[in-house]
Design an enzyme around this catalytic site. Structure first.
Site, PDB file in Angstrom:
ATOM      1  N   LYS A  24      -4.156  15.970  -4.889  1.00 44.46           N
ATOM      2  CA  LYS A  24      -3.964  14.775  -4.066  1.00 44.46           C
ATOM      3  C   LYS A  24      -2.543  14.794  -3.498  1.00 44.46           C
ATOM      4  O   LYS A  24      -1.598  15.174  -4.202  1.00 44.46           O
ATOM      5  CB  LYS A  24      -4.193  13.528  -4.915  1.00 44.46           C
ATOM      6  CG  LYS A  24      -4.195  12.224  -4.133  1.00 44.46           C
ATOM      7  CD  LYS A  24      -4.494  11.041  -5.059  1.00 44.46           C
ATOM      8  CE  LYS A  24      -4.549   9.724  -4.301  1.00 44.46           C
ATOM      9  NZ  LYS A  24      -4.829   8.569  -5.180  1.00 44.46           N
ATOM     10  N   SER A  52      -8.466   5.600  -3.660  1.00 41.94           N
ATOM     11  CA  SER A  52      -7.691   6.263  -2.642  1.00 41.94           C
ATOM     12  C   SER A  52      -7.759   7.793  -2.714  1.00 41.94           C
ATOM     13  O   SER A  52      -7.368   8.458  -1.746  1.00 41.94           O
ATOM     14  CB  SER A  52      -6.225   5.846  -2.775  1.00 41.94           C
ATOM     15  OG  SER A  52      -5.700   6.284  -4.006  1.00 41.94           O
ATOM     16  N   SER A 109      -8.650   4.396  -8.235  1.00 38.94           N
ATOM     17  CA  SER A 109      -8.548   5.401  -7.176  1.00 38.94           C
ATOM     18  C   SER A 109      -9.117   6.776  -7.513  1.00 38.94           C
ATOM     19  O   SER A 109      -9.281   7.610  -6.612  1.00 38.94           O
ATOM     20  CB  SER A 109      -7.084   5.559  -6.738  1.00 38.94           C
ATOM     21  OG  SER A 109      -6.730   4.497  -5.895  1.00 38.94           O
TER      22      SER A 109
END
Ligand SMILES: [Zn+2]
Lengths: 488, 495
Positions: A80, A155, A179
């Site tokens: 990420k 996210s 997330s």
């Protein structure tokens, strides 16, 4: 036989060890796949093909010439883009950090590299991890591999979509308020948020420090356990990490789950929960029942306050964490050489997207003199009480169960104009962040071809138990084995 | 500091003055910064070279508390008789300013659930031979910001330069109650505080900018004014005196003093308005989520207590007892660690504590005061000082010359031997040499010789002339003896 990119890390590990495949072959196989599907999915912000191939070659040589065989030797992993990678651009999907190249690795990256893992790219996300859809990225919208008109969740949407589309074997996400688990649910993946303090946050660009943990997004529970073996542990660079004894999460996956007691809070199955979701969750409960698990419907009343409590704490911390991005020390700088510093600062801050700005402003407000007691301090009190209510339930139950998300994935654009509606969909996930408890999301069904996630929350440091129940569930179901219809 | 006392008296007792201080002490004896491994000897180094991802606040980095800093803070807390809580917390103080890499400062707080490392406490000072207790509110740890520098002055410079070498250096903030009643008390308090801290071996106050001070000052009934940017303890008294005069004049003119923050301009010697109450920052304090609370066990505290070195008050008592010096002198000698060390190092080389003490009290300190420097800022070493005293004992120089030699030692930084040689301070004890001077004087002052033959009293005049001619280096006893002999001879001849 399945293509290499379709396999799990666990499967590939023994193939690499036996010499059935080389790390280089695996990397090529993956990048071929990425070439075919990435234009549709848009999971990555940065791809590191050359880097990965070089690393794979070096590793192949090392594997041939030494006794080294790390847990992740030769296994590709996507990161990420809020986790710092040395000399590799790390943007948080924000214009603010568009050109930010960290001079150091996050602790988790060091751990992955030490075990021979190969970083293949940096994945898209909501800007500064603030969102539930990955739509607030400055760069691109990531599409759900199960339906390109739908969001992958957020996210960590890029990481989940990359795993789901077989564009990586493993991925790292971060979970501040669901997330990891939300995109796991939306993309039919397995994702875990560990007990707070189990995985180092050093190098994770902070959104809300007291809530977030880095964690795996994987194809199944076994890969999740495998990656946790690498990630979990005390880090002298992160004071909030715990001194947990070394655990082999793979070792206990097979242990029996008979006699376990499950509590299902009615607050997780409220009116906002889609019928298909609650049906899938109840089916899962009945399946678990058939393995000798018992369940009760219970109530944890303060779950109803988990969302406001979460947002006040998260936004408050964010308002402070993001203060350093002013175009002078860090971040985007307007083309302007002269002026009063507050003016330039104000213009630089416009590089943040609307959701980030909204959270900074609300957080600043919540911490302000005169409002602190009313908002921030009150949220801290609710946090303690909510934890107490969970702890009280763990006296009678081993696991708290519910859906991960109240619905299947949203359509792209559906939530963008209604932030409050979006915040409300965090109802099932944020309690684990507020309380610091571990929670895992695993696939438990589909509705109109869109995945549904089951969430298991454990008592503090009970990841082993969560993994064991989730593993048993995956032994007896094949939801997690289904591949999205993206072809390629 | 005679002038200071006079000025203080000028303010009489007509209005009660309330002064509280907020002192920032860099714990300069720590080898690394408060939250990272960077070295702390940044003074005089290339800007932005004593930095790392952590103290530069790079995205994703986290602070880790320097345990030694906690040790030091506990030790200061014990020395100041603070209550050391069993659990202490770090808080974030948010403010936008380029001197903080993160745009917030990790500090401590005594509200909103915060508990600093030391609560309460006090320091005893002696003023006009009376003991007075100054109460403390708290002591707390925090990180020093970076340094802003300007090309020229803050107003004329086109841009600001930032040096983060100082960012993350450990600061101990010590806050007093408004117990101080005059600028002079403030100075004495700071002197005592510095002596305590230096005796603990946690900081060296002589390093530039290592001890800084903000002051709150008001006349009872009037508004409180905060004076910031007092960058040395020396400037505190001056800044407070200025501010007090300003407030008194306003009161006399019937103008209400505005509650505000003022900036001390050391060069101009004035305070300038910085911001009023309405413009005060809202620091939005909240518990630092990147750090865990620090549990301070009683064992930890006891371990530190057992390692505490001798403090100034105890040292003073020991000086009185062991060296038989007056309490006042012992108090002055222990008012600074450097001075007390100097005194005791001299004793090691020359076991006459009273003589050393007298010379320090009467001459050395007066000269240092005149130059506005401290003992460790002068080049005079205990060896040199003691050698000078030994030259008196051996008759090489007179007591009177010695005073001149000491002044030159301090002012010119030369060892006593060199000064004695260069300036001819060496005492003339050789009779033959002195006799030559006596003969010359007898020729030059025949009338005085005649007077002396009649009356011994005139011998003093003649010996005075010899002393003048030899610039005081002729041994006065021998000189007198020789003149007397010569006069007696002339008397015999006359008869
Ligand atoms: Zn540093």
């Amino acid at each position: 036989m399945a293509s290499f990119y379709e396999l799990t890390a666990y499967e590939l590990h023994s193939m690499l060890q036996n010499g059935d495949i080389t790390a280089e072959e695996l990397i090529y196989s993956l990048f071929d796949r990425i070439q075919k599907t990435e234009t549709k999915i848009k999971a990555y912000i940065t791809l590191l093909k050359e880097n990965a191939i070089n690393q794979a070659r070096l590793l192949d040589k090392k594997l041939r010439n030494s006794n080294f065989f790390g847990i992740l030797a030769g296994i590709p992993i996507a990161i990420k883009d809020n986790i710092c990678t040395k000399n590799i651009r790390t943007t948080c999907s924000s214009k603010m950090l568009d050109n930010y190249v960290p001079p150091y690795n996050a602790t988790v990256i060091e751990r992955i590299l030490a075990e021979g893992g190969i970083i293949i790219g940096k994945t898209n996300m909501d800007e500064f991890a603030m969102g539930t859809t990955t739509e607030s990225s400055y760069y691109q919208i990531t599409h759900n591999p199960w339906s390109l008109e739908h969001v992958p969740g957020g996210s960590s949407g890029g990481s989940a979509a990359a795993v789901a589309a077989d564009e990586t074997i493993l991925a790292l996400g971060s979970d501040t308020g669901g997330s990891i688990r939300c995109p796991a649910s939306f993309c039919n993946m397995t994702g875990i948020k560990v007990s707070y303090g189990s995985i180092s946050r050093y190098g994770l660009i902070s959104y809300a420090c007291s809530l977030e943990q880095i964690g795996p997004l994987t194809k199944d529970v076994r890969d999740c356990a495998l990656l946790l073996n690498v990630l979990v542990g005390r880090d002298p660079y992160d004071s909030t990490t715990l001194n947990r004894p070394k655990i082999d999460f793979l070792a206990t996956l097979d242990e029996d789950i008979k006699g376990l007691r499950i509590g299902i809070p009615k607050e997780f199955m409220g009116t906002g929960t889609a019928e298909a979701v609650s049906k899938a969750v109840w089916n899962a409960v009945h399946l678990l029942e058939s393995f000798g698990v018992t369940y009760d419907e219970i109530s944890i009343p303060l779950i109803d306050y988990a969302v406001p409590c979460y947002y006040i704490i998260a936004m408050s911390e964010a308002s402070s964490n993001l203060a350093r991005y002013d175009g002078i020390r860090y971040g985007y700088r307007v083309e302007k050489d002269e002026g009063e510093w507050n003016e330039i600062f104000a213009e630089d801050r416009l590089a943040f997207g609307p959701e980030v700005r909204r959270r900074i402003m609300l957080g600043t407000y919540a911490l302000s003199a005169g409002y602190y007691d009313m908002y921030y301090l009150k949220a801290l009190k609710v946090r303690t009480l909510l934890r107490n209510q969970f702890e009280a339930q763990f006296k009678s139950y081993d696991i708290i169960l519910g859906p991960t998300m109240p619905t299947t994935p949203f359509k792209i654009g559906e939530m963008i104009s209604d932030p409050l509606a979006m915040y409300r969909t965090d109802i099932d996930t944020v309690a684990a962040n507020v309380t610091g408890l571990p929670a895992i999301s695993i696939p438990c069904g589909f509705s109109d071809g869109l995945p549904i996630g089951l969430q298991l929350i454990g008592n503090s440091l009970q990841e082993e138990l969560l993994l064991r129940v989730a593993y048993k569930f995956q032994q007896e179901t094949d939801y997690h084995k289904k591949k999205p219809p993206i072809g390629g | 500091m005679g002038t200071a006392v006079e000025k203080d008296n000028m303010f009489s007792d007509s209005d009660e003055v309330l002064i509280g201080l907020e002192i920032h002490v860099q714990l300069t004896k720590l080898k690394t910064k408060l939250f990272c491994g960077c070295a702390t000897d940044y003074r005089g180094k290339e800007p932005n070279t004593y930095v790392c991802p952590i103290c530069l606040g790079l995205p994703g980095t986290l602070p880790v508390v320097n345990k030694k800093a906690i040790d030091f803070a506990i030790m200061v807390g014990l020395a100041l008789e603070c209550e050391i809580p069993l659990k202490t917390f770090f808080y974030r103080k948010n403010y936008y300013y380029p001197d903080m890499p993160k745009n917030y400062q990790i500090s401590q707080y005594n509200k909103a659930g915060g508990v600093p490392i030391g609560l309460g406490g006090h320091v005893t000072i002696e003023i006009n031979k009376q003991k007075k207790t100054i109460n403390l509110t708290r002591i707390q740890l925090e990180e020093d910001p970076g340094r802003l520098t300007y090309l020229g002055s803050i107003t004329s410079s086109d841009y600001t330069l930032v040096d983060y070498n100082r960012a993350g250096i450990t600061l101990l903030e010590i806050v007093t109650e408004p117990d101080l009643r005059s600028p002079r008390e403030a100075r004495l308090f700071l002197q005592k505080l510095r002596s305590i801290i230096e005796h603990l071996g946690v900081a060296d106050g002589s390093l530039e900018g290592s001890m800084r001070c903000d002051a709150n000052i008001s006349i009872r009934g009037g508004n409180r004014v905060e004076v910031k940017n007092i960058s040395s303890f020396k400037a505190v008294q001056k800044a407070l005196q200025f501010e007090l005069i300003r407030q008194r004049r306003q009161k006399a003119d019937g103008v209400k003093t505005v509650m505000e923050t003022r900036h001390w301009d050391d060069e101009k010697g004035i305070t300038i308005s910085l911001r009023t109450k309405e413009e005060e920052h809202d620091y939005r304090y909240f518990p630092e989520p990147d750090l865990v609370p620090i549990e301070i066990t009683p064992d930890w505290i006891e371990k530190i207590r057992s390692q505490m070195p001798e403090l100034p008050d105890a040292r003073r008592e020991r000086f009185i007892r062991d060296y038989q010096i007056p309490p006042y002198d012992a108090g002055v000698l222990t008012s600074s660690k450097a001075l007390a060390d100097f005194f005791e190092n001299c004793i090691k080389l020359y076991n006459h504590p009273k003589i050393i003490s007298n010379w320090i009290m009467s001459d050395l300190l007066r000269h240092l005061n005149d130059l506005n420097i401290e003992i460790n800022e002068s080049t005079v070493t205990p060896e040199q000082f003691v050698n000078m005293l030994k030259y008196i004992d051996t008759g090489t120089i007179s007591r009177r010359s010695a005073k001149k030699v000491l002044w030159d030692m301090i002012r010119e930084g030369k060892p006593p031997e060199q000064i004695i040689q260069e300036d001819g301070h060496q005492r003339i004890g050789d009779e033959n040499v002195i006799r030559q001077f006596v003969d010359e004087i007898f020729k030059e002052y025949p009338q005085a010789v005649q007077d002396a033959i009649k009356d011994d009293k005139a011998i003093n005049f003649l010996s005075g002339q010899v002393m003048r001619k030899t610039r005081g280096t002729a041994d006065p006893k021998i000189t007198y003896q020789l003149i007397k002999e010569k006069i007696d001879l002339l008397r015999k001849k006359a008869n």
